[in-house]
Design an enzyme around this catalytic site. Structure first.
Site, PDB file in Angstrom:
ATOM      1  N   ASN A   7       0.852  -1.189   0.000  1.00  0.00           N
ATOM      2  CA  ASN A   7       0.000   0.000   0.000  1.00  0.00           C
ATOM      3  C   ASN A   7       0.892   1.244   0.000  1.00  0.00           C
ATOM      4  OD1 ASN A   7      -1.431   2.262   1.079  1.00  0.00           O
ATOM      5  ND2 ASN A   7      -3.073   0.892   1.688  1.00  0.00           N
ATOM      6  N   ASP A   9      -0.118   4.482  -0.129  1.00  0.00           N
ATOM      7  CA  ASP A   9      -0.824   5.720   0.247  1.00  0.00           C
ATOM      8  C   ASP A   9       0.097   6.742   0.920  1.00  0.00           C
ATOM      9  OD1 ASP A   9      -3.176   4.628  -0.609  1.00  0.00           O
ATOM     10  OD2 ASP A   9      -3.914   4.117   1.391  1.00  0.00           O
ATOM     11  N   HIS A  10       0.991   6.227   1.780  1.00  0.00           N
ATOM     12  CA  HIS A  10       1.775   7.174   2.583  1.00  0.00           C
ATOM     13  C   HIS A  10       2.949   7.800   1.835  1.00  0.00           C
ATOM     14  CE1 HIS A  10      -0.970   6.724   5.722  1.00  0.00           C
ATOM     15  NE2 HIS A  10      -0.781   5.415   5.808  1.00  0.00           N
ATOM     16  N   ARG A  18       4.181  18.556   1.571  1.00  0.00           N
ATOM     17  CA  ARG A  18       4.899  19.686   0.997  1.00  0.00           C
ATOM     18  C   ARG A  18       4.082  20.385  -0.098  1.00  0.00           C
ATOM     19  NH1 ARG A  18      10.228  21.639   1.122  1.00  0.00           N
ATOM     20  NH2 ARG A  18      10.118  21.034   3.287  1.00  0.00           N
ATOM     21  N   HIS A  43      -5.591   3.636  -1.710  1.00  0.00           N
ATOM     22  CA  HIS A  43      -6.917   3.926  -1.157  1.00  0.00           C
ATOM     23  C   HIS A  43      -7.291   5.350  -1.553  1.00  0.00           C
ATOM     24  CE1 HIS A  43      -9.593   3.861   2.739  1.00  0.00           C
ATOM     25  NE2 HIS A  43     -10.258   4.247   1.663  1.00  0.00           N
ATOM     26  N   ARG A  45      -9.447   7.917  -0.841  1.00  0.00           N
ATOM     27  CA  ARG A  45     -10.410   8.257   0.216  1.00  0.00           C
ATOM     28  C   ARG A  45     -11.317   9.394  -0.240  1.00  0.00           C
ATOM     29  NH1 ARG A  45      -9.080   6.143   5.634  1.00  0.00           N
ATOM     30  NH2 ARG A  45     -10.884   7.378   6.225  1.00  0.00           N
ATOM     31  N   ARG A  49      -7.158  12.517   1.268  1.00  0.00           N
ATOM     32  CA  ARG A  49      -6.070  12.955   2.146  1.00  0.00           C
ATOM     33  C   ARG A  49      -4.690  12.465   1.695  1.00  0.00           C
ATOM     34  NH1 ARG A  49      -7.599   9.533   7.484  1.00  0.00           N
ATOM     35  NH2 ARG A  49      -9.565  10.592   7.113  1.00  0.00           N
ATOM     36  N   HIS A  50      -4.655  11.378   0.928  1.00  0.00           N
ATOM     37  CA  HIS A  50      -3.340  10.973   0.398  1.00  0.00           C
ATOM     38  C   HIS A  50      -3.396  10.806  -1.133  1.00  0.00           C
ATOM     39  CE1 HIS A  50      -5.258   7.208   1.495  1.00  0.00           C
ATOM     40  NE2 HIS A  50      -4.944   7.305   2.771  1.00  0.00           N
ATOM     41  N   GLU A  70      -8.696   0.547  -3.115  1.00  0.00           N
ATOM     42  CA  GLU A  70      -9.616   0.509  -1.979  1.00  0.00           C
ATOM     43  C   GLU A  70     -10.517   1.734  -2.065  1.00  0.00           C
ATOM     44  OE1 GLU A  70      -7.206   0.641   1.496  1.00  0.00           O
ATOM     45  OE2 GLU A  70      -6.368  -1.334   1.172  1.00  0.00           O
ATOM     46  N   THR A 100      -7.297   5.984  10.302  1.00  0.00           N
ATOM     47  CA  THR A 100      -7.174   4.910   9.315  1.00  0.00           C
ATOM     48  C   THR A 100      -8.446   4.068   9.386  1.00  0.00           C
ATOM     49  OG1 THR A 100      -5.819   3.037   8.610  1.00  0.00           O
ATOM     50  CG2 THR A 100      -5.896   3.462  10.973  1.00  0.00           C
ATOM     51  N   THR A 101      -8.607   3.096   8.467  1.00  0.00           N
ATOM     52  CA  THR A 101      -9.833   2.292   8.422  1.00  0.00           C
ATOM     53  C   THR A 101      -9.985   1.499   9.724  1.00  0.00           C
ATOM     54  OG1 THR A 101      -9.244   2.052   6.107  1.00  0.00           O
ATOM     55  CG2 THR A 101     -11.173   0.840   6.868  1.00  0.00           C
ATOM     56  N   GLU A 151     -11.029  -9.588   2.623  1.00  0.00           N
ATOM     57  CA  GLU A 151      -9.786  -9.179   3.282  1.00  0.00           C
ATOM     58  C   GLU A 151     -10.114  -9.063   4.767  1.00  0.00           C
ATOM     59  OE1 GLU A 151      -7.108  -6.478   1.458  1.00  0.00           O
ATOM     60  OE2 GLU A 151      -6.436  -5.658   3.374  1.00  0.00           O
ATOM     61  N   HIS A 192      -4.000  -4.701   7.568  1.00  0.00           N
ATOM     62  CA  HIS A 192      -4.147  -3.632   8.551  1.00  0.00           C
ATOM     63  C   HIS A 192      -3.250  -3.813   9.768  1.00  0.00           C
ATOM     64  CE1 HIS A 192      -5.687  -0.097  10.477  1.00  0.00           C
ATOM     65  NE2 HIS A 192      -6.206   0.196   9.317  1.00  0.00           N
ATOM     66  N   GLY A 193      -2.398  -2.826   9.947  1.00  0.00           N
ATOM     67  CA  GLY A 193      -1.516  -2.785  11.110  1.00  0.00           C
ATOM     68  C   GLY A 193      -0.413  -3.829  11.102  1.00  0.00           C
ATOM     69  N   GLY A 214       0.922  -1.498   4.432  1.00  0.00           N
ATOM     70  CA  GLY A 214       1.262  -0.123   4.083  1.00  0.00           C
ATOM     71  C   GLY A 214       2.123   0.592   5.102  1.00  0.00           C
ATOM     72  N   HIS A 215       1.482   1.100   6.143  1.00  0.00           N
ATOM     73  CA  HIS A 215       2.126   2.055   7.040  1.00  0.00           C
ATOM     74  C   HIS A 215       3.469   1.587   7.603  1.00  0.00           C
ATOM     75  CE1 HIS A 215       2.691   4.485  10.691  1.00  0.00           C
ATOM     76  NE2 HIS A 215       2.225   5.451   9.916  1.00  0.00           N
TER      77      HIS A 215
END
Ligand code: PXP
Length: 238
Positions: A7, A9-10, A18, A43, A45, A49-50, A70, A100-101, A151, A192-193, A214-215
Site C-alpha cells: 500500500n 498511500d503514505h 509539501r 486507497h 479516500r 487525504r493521500h 480501496e 485509518t480504516t 480481506e 491492517h496494522g 502499508g504504514h
C-alpha cells in the site's frame, strides 16, 4: 505462494505534506513492483487525504502492474472506480474522522447496496474483495453477496501483539474464518496494522493468499530502503 500487496498511500501523504510533486506515487508504484511486490494497493479516500484522483488514474493505467483500489461504498466513489477500472477493488468502510480504516464493513446494514456494487464490478471483470472483521457470519454473507475475496481486518490482532496482550483468541478467530472462507470458495486476504511479527504469525495460516501492507512497510523503508523492506516482507510470507 502467498502474495504481497504494497500500500503506497503514505508516499502520497509525504508528497502532500509539501504540496509539491515529490515523492511521486506513480514512480513508487513502478519501483515497488520492480522490488518484488505482487501488487500495489491505493486507497482513494473521499477526503483525498493521500492518493488523489490523478494518481489513481495514472497508477491504474499501468499495464504491467496489478492495482488493488480501496474505496468506500459511496456511489460517487463507485462510479469513479468503474471509470478508472483497476484490476482489483477492495470495498472498505470510511469515516471521515478516522485516522485509518477502523473496522470492517457493516455487511448486515448494507447488503443490497454491496450486492449491486459487486455485480457492477463483475460486469467489468474486476476482482472484488470485502474488507471485513474476522466473523464467520460476515464470511458467509460475503459469499452470498458474490464477492470473490475477503480481506480480513487484522488491526485488532496487531494491536494486541504490539501491546503484549494475549492475542491467542483473536489469532484463532482469524484462522477459523480463513479456513471457512476458503472452504466455501472465497480467496482470503489479510491487512491492517501488519509488521514483520504479525505477518510472520499470519503466514502460518495456509488459507491466507495475500497480504496488503502499508504504514509499517513505508515507515521501515525510511531506515532501510523500500526495496530492502519489500524483500524482507517477501521472505517473511514465503
Ligand atoms: N487493507 C485495507 C483494506 C486497508 O484499508 C488498509 C489501510 O489503508 C491496509 C490494508 C493497510 O494497512 P496498514 O497501512 O496499517 O498496513
Amino acid at each position: 505462494m502467498k502474495r504481497l500487496g504494497v500500500n503506497i498511500d503514505h508516499i502520497a501523504t509525504l508528497r502532500n505534506a509539501r504540496g509539491e510533486l515529490h515523492p511521486d506515487p506513480l514512480y513508487a508504484a513502478k519501483f515497488v513492483k520492480k522490488s518484488g511486490a505482487d501488487s500495489i494497493t491505493i486507497h482513494l479516500r473521499e477526503d483525498r487525504r493521500h492518493i488523489k484522483d490523478d494518481d489513481a488514474k495514472k497508477i491504474c493505467s499501468l499495464k504491467k502492474i496489478l492495482v488493488n483500489l480501496e474505496i468506500s461504498t459511496n456511489s460517487k466513489m463507485i462510479n469513479k472506480a468503474l471509470k478508472i477500472k483497476p484490476n482489483f477493488i477492495c470495498l472498505v468502510p470510511e469515516n471521515r474522522k478516522e485516522i485509518t480504516t477502523e473496522g470492517g464493513l457493516n455487511l448486515k446494514k448494507n447488503k443490497n447496496k454491496i450486492k449491486t456494487i459487486i455485480s457492477k464490478f463483475k460486469r467489468k471483470r474486476i476482482r472484488t474483495s470485502l474488507f471485513i472483521n474476522p466473523s464467520i457470519k460476515d464470511i458467509k454473507t460475503s459469499y452470498e453477496l458474490g464477492s470473490d475475496c475477503v480481506e480480513i481486518h487484522t488491526g485488532k490482532l496487531s494491536r494486541l501483539i504490539k501491546s503484549k496482550k494475549n492475542y491467542f483468541k483473536e489469532f484463532h478467530r482469524i484462522k477459523k474464518c480463513s479456513y471457512i472462507a476458503k472452504k466455501i470458495g472465497l480467496e482470503v486476504h489479510a491487512g491492517h496494522g501488519l509488521d514483520y511479527k504479525t505477518t510472520q504469525l499470519l503466514s502460518r495460516v495456509n488459507e491466507i493468499e495475500e497480504f496488503n501492507i502499508g504504514h509499517y512497510l513505508i515507515g521501515e523503508s525510511v531506515f532501510f530502503g523500500l526495496s530492502k523492506v519489500i524483500k524482507n516482507f517477501k521472505k517473511v510470507i514465503k
